[in-house]
Design an enzyme around this catalytic site. Structure first.
Site, PDB file in Angstrom:
ATOM      1  CG  ASN A  22      -1.942   1.248   1.136  1.00 23.88           C
ATOM      2  OD1 ASN A  22      -2.649   1.292   0.177  1.00 23.88           O
ATOM      3  ND2 ASN A  22      -1.460   2.204   1.863  1.00 23.88           N
ATOM      4  CE1 TYR A  72      -2.721   6.749   4.865  1.00 21.92           C
ATOM      5  CE2 TYR A  72      -0.626   5.583   5.068  1.00 21.92           C
ATOM      6  CZ  TYR A  72      -1.942   5.877   4.711  1.00 21.92           C
ATOM      7  OH  TYR A  72      -2.541   4.652   4.174  1.00 21.92           O
ATOM      8  NE  ARG A  73      -0.842  15.616  11.154  1.00 18.75           N
ATOM      9  CZ  ARG A  73      -2.232  15.788  11.227  1.00 18.75           C
ATOM     10  NH1 ARG A  73      -2.975  16.203  10.350  1.00 18.75           N
ATOM     11  NH2 ARG A  73      -2.538  15.478  12.522  1.00 18.75           N
ATOM     12  CD1 TRP A  92      -2.060   4.598  11.142  1.00 16.71           C
ATOM     13  CD2 TRP A  92      -0.272   4.181   9.427  1.00 16.71           C
ATOM     14  NE1 TRP A  92      -0.954   3.709  11.515  1.00 16.71           N
ATOM     15  CE2 TRP A  92       0.005   3.424  10.809  1.00 16.71           C
ATOM     16  CE3 TRP A  92       0.521   4.157   8.386  1.00 16.71           C
ATOM     17  CZ2 TRP A  92       1.011   2.472  10.862  1.00 16.71           C
ATOM     18  CZ3 TRP A  92       1.627   3.018   8.754  1.00 16.71           C
ATOM     19  CH2 TRP A  92       2.088   2.274   9.706  1.00 16.71           C
ATOM     20  CG  ASP A 152      -5.984  18.472   9.178  1.00 11.72           C
ATOM     21  OD1 ASP A 152      -5.510  18.289   8.008  1.00 11.72           O
ATOM     22  OD2 ASP A 152      -5.489  17.444  10.132  1.00 11.72           O
TER      23      ASP A 152
END
Ligand SMILES: Cc1cc2nc3c(=O)[nH]c(=O)nc-3n(C[C@H](O)[C@H](O)[C@H](O)COP(=O)(O)O)c2cc1C
Length: 480
Positions: free
Chosen positions: A167, A171-172, A185, A281
């Site tokens: 995969n 994701y930060r 995640w 965000d």
């Protein structure tokens, strides 16, 4: 058009007049955000900061931040070209002749993606740092209330510990110190699922975090592909050429050989989670601190002259709007495989993708809009959609004035809304419980007698053609 590396994408942007180099010294703390935010809000170019104070590596930001640049990143003039190709591959008619059968087989292989090629050498390992230090990277501290610096455009490569399937998710990562970061995640994402499985099988979970390389791979890491579809294959489909992969130095994970920077390491399910965030965000609000696995860095490799790609998120519109809009266009034909009645879809940028979706359908039976709502809430990341509006096929969902006019007029709020209880996006700060809340569906279609509507439904007001033509013919004489 495929890019061999991020540098060739930068050159293509520059040739297209879509990139500005900034040589003036700037700080990675807050200053780059303030500059990039102003540029993003005014529809400006990609920026390459060549002189980040105290760092050697230049910062690329806003590289996806317009329709034109998003298309360039995927090697086309217009994203609709790829959407049309996907539609064509999906809608192939049953083959009649042997030649048709061969064509169908080759079309389906194309859609499945072009397989990667394993190579021994690659630019991403021109420099190998076995005593890694994340401080070499010009990581941005984006907003004043952020808990620290965050790597915002990382492609996280993981493997299903049981099946071995790959995969890649974006994701930060909050940088905690020279050798650890958070691994943010969300609960519902595939990386988190691999982590849960690793917990059951025990042992550390190897990861490789790649930065840069082909922009198509970066986009693919953000795309809401079903877990069984490999983002690397999908990238092969997008760039019409297999991705070259090579083994990591300290992890048994394959990484794109053309990456600019690769951070190798592991997360250990036996280790307690650590507080990550707050972070300014993409909702335009700070997401609160929460507990996530700690990523331990074992090695950093990079090109001789790497570029550090990043983005900022915040109050829309931001760069991520264009990544999201590409997904809206490319995934519409795929949604139509399950729901052929869908005509068009708009995920308005200020709806931050999970707060609002507007869908037009060719309504065929009573309560059809409700069936579409439930189906979408059951389909991959569409499950996060907090407000889902369904309108008839003749409404232009891309025109928000038209949608407001139609929905306001067509609904009886009590009759035409439904609430469902279920999983919501982790970033939904209004949900009563993290990740669990309600969603609203609004049926803005015309109501039918078979839906219990006994009154007459009025027509929209439109002038007749004869009068329009007459007024056209005398318009110049009216002195208006
Ligand atoms: C700029 C940007 C930052 C993102 N940050 C995160 C994040 O920190 N955590 C997360 O779970 N998803 C994040 N996402 C969304 C995921 O990348 C997206 O849901 C992707 O489909 C996840 O891949 P997966 O389905 O393989 O897990 C981000 C998306 C973008 C465009």
């Amino acid at each position: 058009m495929t890019y061999n590396d991020l540098n060739s994408f930068v050159r293509a942007l520059e040739q297209a007049g879509e990139l500005k180099r900034v040589v003036y010294p700037v700080k990675a703390e807050l200053e780059i955000t303030e500059i990039a935010d102003r540029v993003m809000k005014s529809g400006g170019p990609a920026l390459l900061f060549e002189n980040v104070i105290g760092k050697q590596i230049p910062v690329l930001i806003n590289a996806f931040g317009s329709q034109k640049r998003m298309a360039l990143a995927l090697g086309v003039q217009d994203i609709e070209e790829i959407a049309a190709e996907i539609s064509k591959l999906i809608q192939t008619k049953p083959p009649k002749s042997f030649k048709d059968k061969l064509q169908l087989a080759s079309d389906l292989i194309k859609l499945a993606g072009i397989p990667p090629k394993i190579v021994k050498d690659g630019a991403c390992q021109e420099v190998i740092l076995r005593e890694p230090d994340l401080n070499i990277l010009p990581v941005l501290t984006c907003w004043p209330g952020d808990a620290g610096p965050f790597i915002t455009l990382p492609m996280v490569f993981s493997k299903d510990p049981v099946k071995g399937t790959r995969n890649v998710g974006l994701y930060r990562l909050q940088v905690f110190d020279a050798r650890t970061t958070g691994m943010h995640w969300h609960l519902h994402k595939v990386g988190a699922r691999h982590f849960q499985q690793q917990k059951e099988t025990q042992g550390k979970m190897p990861l490789a975090v790649c930065l840069g390389g082909d922009p198509a791979m970066i986009y693919a890491a953000t795309a809401p592909l079903p877990p069984q579809i490999d983002e690397v294959l999908f990238t092969g489909f997008l760039r019409k050429k297999g991705v070259e992969l090579m083994k990591g130095i300290t992890v048994d994970i394959e990484v794109p050989a053309n990456s600019d920077i690769v951070i190798e390491g592991y997360v250990d399910p036996a280790e307690p989670l650590r507080r990550e965030g707050p972070f300014g965000d993409h909702t335009g609000f700070y997401s609160l601190g929460d507990d996530y696995p700690v990523f331990h860095v074992t090695c950093i490799t990079h090109r001789r002259n790497p570029i550090y790609p990043t983005t900022i998120v915040g109050r829309p519109p931001m760069e991520d709007a264009y990544l999201g809009k590409a997904t809206e266009r490319l995934f519409l034909p795929l949604l139509r495989v399950t729901l052929p009645e869908i005509v068009d879809m708009n995920l308005p940028v200020h709806g931050v993708f999970h707060n609002l979706a507007i869908i037009s359908i060719k309504k065929e039976y009573p309560a059809h809009a409700r069936k579409v709502m439930h189906a979408l809430w059951g389909l991959g990341q569409m499950m996060f959609t907090k407000t889902l509006i369904v309108v008839d096929h003749d409404v232009n969902v891309q025109d928000l004035s038209e949608v407001t006019w139609i929905v306001g007029n067509h609904i009886d709020p009590k009759r035409d809304t439904i609430f469902v209880d279920g999983p919501v996006d982790i970033l939904d700060h209004a949900a009563p419980v993290l990740g669990h809340g309600t969603k609203i569906g609004i049926d803005g279609t015309r109501k039918w007698p078979s839906e219990g509507f006994a009154r007459q439904w009025p027509d929209a007001i439109v002038m007749d053609e004869q009068t329009k033509h007459y007024v056209d013919s005398v318009w110049d004489k009216l002195g208006l």
